[in-house]
Design a protein around this motif. Structure first.
Motif, PDB file in Angstrom:
ATOM      1  N   GLY A  90       0.814  -1.208   0.000  1.00 13.64           N
ATOM      2  CA  GLY A  90       0.000   0.000   0.000  1.00 13.64           C
ATOM      3  C   GLY A  90       0.841   1.249   0.000  1.00 13.64           C
ATOM      4  N   PRO A  91       0.209   2.377   0.245  1.00 13.77           N
ATOM      5  CA  PRO A  91       0.934   3.649   0.162  1.00 13.77           C
ATOM      6  C   PRO A  91       2.023   3.811   1.217  1.00 13.77           C
ATOM      7  CG  PRO A  91      -1.348   4.001   0.847  1.00 13.77           C
ATOM      8  CD  PRO A  91      -1.210   2.549   0.518  1.00 13.77           C
ATOM      9  N   GLY A  92       1.962   3.026   2.282  1.00 14.66           N
ATOM     10  CA  GLY A  92       3.009   3.094   3.297  1.00 14.66           C
ATOM     11  C   GLY A  92       4.190   2.196   2.988  1.00 14.66           C
ATOM     12  N   CYS A  93       4.171   1.570   1.825  1.00 15.20           N
ATOM     13  CA  CYS A  93       5.211   0.626   1.419  1.00 15.20           C
ATOM     14  C   CYS A  93       5.761   1.054   0.061  1.00 15.20           C
ATOM     15  CB  CYS A  93       4.588  -0.771   1.327  1.00 15.20           C
ATOM     16  SG  CYS A  93       5.666  -2.006   0.590  1.00 15.20           S
ATOM     17  N   ASN A  94       7.070   1.040  -0.084  1.00 16.74           N
ATOM     18  CA  ASN A  94       7.651   1.411  -1.382  1.00 16.74           C
ATOM     19  C   ASN A  94       8.077   0.191  -2.194  1.00 16.74           C
ATOM     20  OD1 ASN A  94      10.037   0.596  -0.184  1.00 16.74           O
ATOM     21  ND2 ASN A  94      10.993   2.613  -0.223  1.00 16.74           N
ATOM     22  N   GLY A  95       7.551  -0.983  -1.837  1.00 11.76           N
ATOM     23  CA  GLY A  95       7.907  -2.205  -2.556  1.00 11.76           C
ATOM     24  C   GLY A  95       7.490  -2.183  -4.017  1.00 11.76           C
ATOM     25  N   GLY A  96       6.328  -1.624  -4.321  1.00  8.91           N
ATOM     26  CA  GLY A  96       5.900  -1.519  -5.712  1.00  8.91           C
ATOM     27  C   GLY A  96       6.825  -0.606  -6.503  1.00  8.91           C
ATOM     28  N   THR A  97       7.303   0.443  -5.858  1.00  2.00           N
ATOM     29  CA  THR A  97       8.250   1.369  -6.497  1.00  2.00           C
ATOM     30  C   THR A  97       9.577   0.659  -6.763  1.00  2.00           C
ATOM     31  OG1 THR A  97       7.224   3.234  -5.342  1.00  2.00           O
ATOM     32  CG2 THR A  97       9.426   3.586  -6.266  1.00  2.00           C
ATOM     33  N   ARG A  98      10.059  -0.091  -5.769  1.00  2.00           N
ATOM     34  CA  ARG A  98      11.320  -0.818  -5.950  1.00  2.00           C
ATOM     35  C   ARG A  98      11.196  -1.871  -7.054  1.00  2.00           C
ATOM     36  NH1 ARG A  98      12.291  -3.369  -0.986  1.00  2.00           N
ATOM     37  NH2 ARG A  98      10.478  -2.421  -0.055  1.00  2.00           N
ATOM     38  N   GLU A 112       3.509   1.820 -11.713  1.00  2.00           N
ATOM     39  CA  GLU A 112       3.195   1.323 -10.385  1.00  2.00           C
ATOM     40  C   GLU A 112       1.711   1.543 -10.117  1.00  2.00           C
ATOM     41  OE1 GLU A 112       4.438   2.084  -5.715  1.00  2.00           O
ATOM     42  OE2 GLU A 112       5.223   3.397  -7.260  1.00  2.00           O
ATOM     43  N   MET A 113       1.065   0.542  -9.533  1.00  2.00           N
ATOM     44  CA  MET A 113      -0.330   0.699  -9.120  1.00  2.00           C
ATOM     45  C   MET A 113      -0.314   1.354  -7.742  1.00  2.00           C
ATOM     46  SD  MET A 113      -3.447  -2.071  -8.767  1.00  2.00           S
ATOM     47  CE  MET A 113      -2.993  -2.790  -7.161  1.00  2.00           C
ATOM     48  N   ILE A 114      -0.621   2.656  -7.711  1.00  2.00           N
ATOM     49  CA  ILE A 114      -0.598   3.373  -6.440  1.00  2.00           C
ATOM     50  C   ILE A 114      -1.689   2.824  -5.518  1.00  2.00           C
ATOM     51  CG2 ILE A 114       0.463   5.462  -7.375  1.00  2.00           C
ATOM     52  CD1 ILE A 114      -2.327   6.738  -7.423  1.00  2.00           C
ATOM     53  N   GLY A 115      -1.407   2.825  -4.241  1.00  2.00           N
ATOM     54  CA  GLY A 115      -2.350   2.281  -3.267  1.00  2.00           C
ATOM     55  C   GLY A 115      -2.146   0.809  -3.001  1.00  2.00           C
ATOM     56  N   GLY A 116      -1.573   0.093  -3.981  1.00  2.00           N
ATOM     57  CA  GLY A 116      -1.246  -1.316  -3.820  1.00  2.00           C
ATOM     58  C   GLY A 116      -2.416  -2.188  -3.405  1.00  2.00           C
ATOM     59  N   MET A 117      -2.094  -3.296  -2.785  1.00  2.00           N
ATOM     60  CA  MET A 117      -3.102  -4.267  -2.365  1.00  2.00           C
ATOM     61  C   MET A 117      -4.054  -3.668  -1.343  1.00  2.00           C
ATOM     62  SD  MET A 117      -3.920  -7.252  -3.237  1.00  2.00           S
ATOM     63  CE  MET A 117      -5.272  -8.276  -2.699  1.00  2.00           C
ATOM     64  N   GLU A 118      -3.553  -2.764  -0.514  1.00  2.00           N
ATOM     65  CA  GLU A 118      -4.418  -2.139   0.489  1.00  2.00           C
ATOM     66  C   GLU A 118      -5.605  -1.438  -0.165  1.00  2.00           C
ATOM     67  OE1 GLU A 118      -4.539   1.484   3.719  1.00  2.00           O
ATOM     68  OE2 GLU A 118      -2.570   0.727   3.134  1.00  2.00           O
ATOM     69  N   TYR A 119      -5.343  -0.613  -1.170  1.00  2.00           N
ATOM     70  CA  TYR A 119      -6.437   0.120  -1.785  1.00  2.00           C
ATOM     71  C   TYR A 119      -7.240  -0.757  -2.732  1.00  2.00           C
ATOM     72  CZ  TYR A 119      -5.885   4.421   0.612  1.00  2.00           C
ATOM     73  OH  TYR A 119      -5.880   5.365   1.607  1.00  2.00           O
ATOM     74  N   TRP A 120      -6.626  -1.774  -3.299  1.00  2.00           N
ATOM     75  CA  TRP A 120      -7.383  -2.747  -4.092  1.00  2.00           C
ATOM     76  C   TRP A 120      -8.471  -3.347  -3.202  1.00  2.00           C
ATOM     77  CZ3 TRP A 120      -7.332  -4.238  -9.163  1.00  2.00           C
ATOM     78  CH2 TRP A 120      -8.051  -5.404  -9.484  1.00  2.00           C
TER      79      TRP A 120
END
Length: 151
Positions: A90-98, A112-120
């Motif tokens: 999610g937005p508190g994680c930069n793993g998608g960016t990395r 990158e899908m912003i919000g990640g799994m959290e916002y999904w």
């Protein structure tokens, strides 16, 4: 003095370049879900989280490829030149960016899908586990019932 206006707003050309640039690098769960629902092909969704996280639930159709394995396995998993969308927690994680950076270093077009799994999940979108596909209740502050942001 306004806290919001402490710094001058960007000139029009700078603002257009900045926001157009963001859209070249980012997408969001709603747009990813819309493409999946519509059967749009030509891109690959990568979940860059750990095996344990993947097992807890992931976007249906995503490919599991942890960030630390991208350099070694990407070519075997994603055809060269295929656009990639990455996500992590999610937005508190930069793993998608990395993960996006690793794909970019390999020459893949990437977002990158912003919000990640959290916002999904918060949007009430389908989640896949070993037991099948489920939907969790949406967060009314993220995806109010009966209301779409229509952006």
């Amino acid at each position: 003095m306004s806290v919001v206006l402490q710094g001058l707003a960007a000139a029009q050309g700078d603002a257009v370049a900045h926001f157009a640039g963001k859209l070249r690098f980012e997408t969001d769960p709603s747009d990813v879900a819309a493409d999946i629902r519509a059967g749009v092909t030509g891109w690959v969704l990568i979940d860059s989280r750990s095996q344990e996280s993947w097992d807890q639930g992931h976007v249906p159709g995503a490919i599991h490829l942890p960030t630390r394995e991208i350099a070694e396995r990407a070519a075997a998993v994603v055809p060269a030149g295929t656009p990639v969308v990455t996500y992590c927690w999610g937005p508190g994680c930069n793993g998608g960016t990395r993960a996006a950076l690793e794909f970019a270093k390999l020459g893949y077009p990437v977002k990158e899908m912003i919000g990640g799994m959290e916002y999904w999940t918060r949007e009430g979108l389908p989640v896949e586990t070993a037991e099948g596909i489920t939907r969790r209740a949406s967060d009314p502050l993220t995806a109010p019932t009966g209301i779409a942001c229509a952006c």
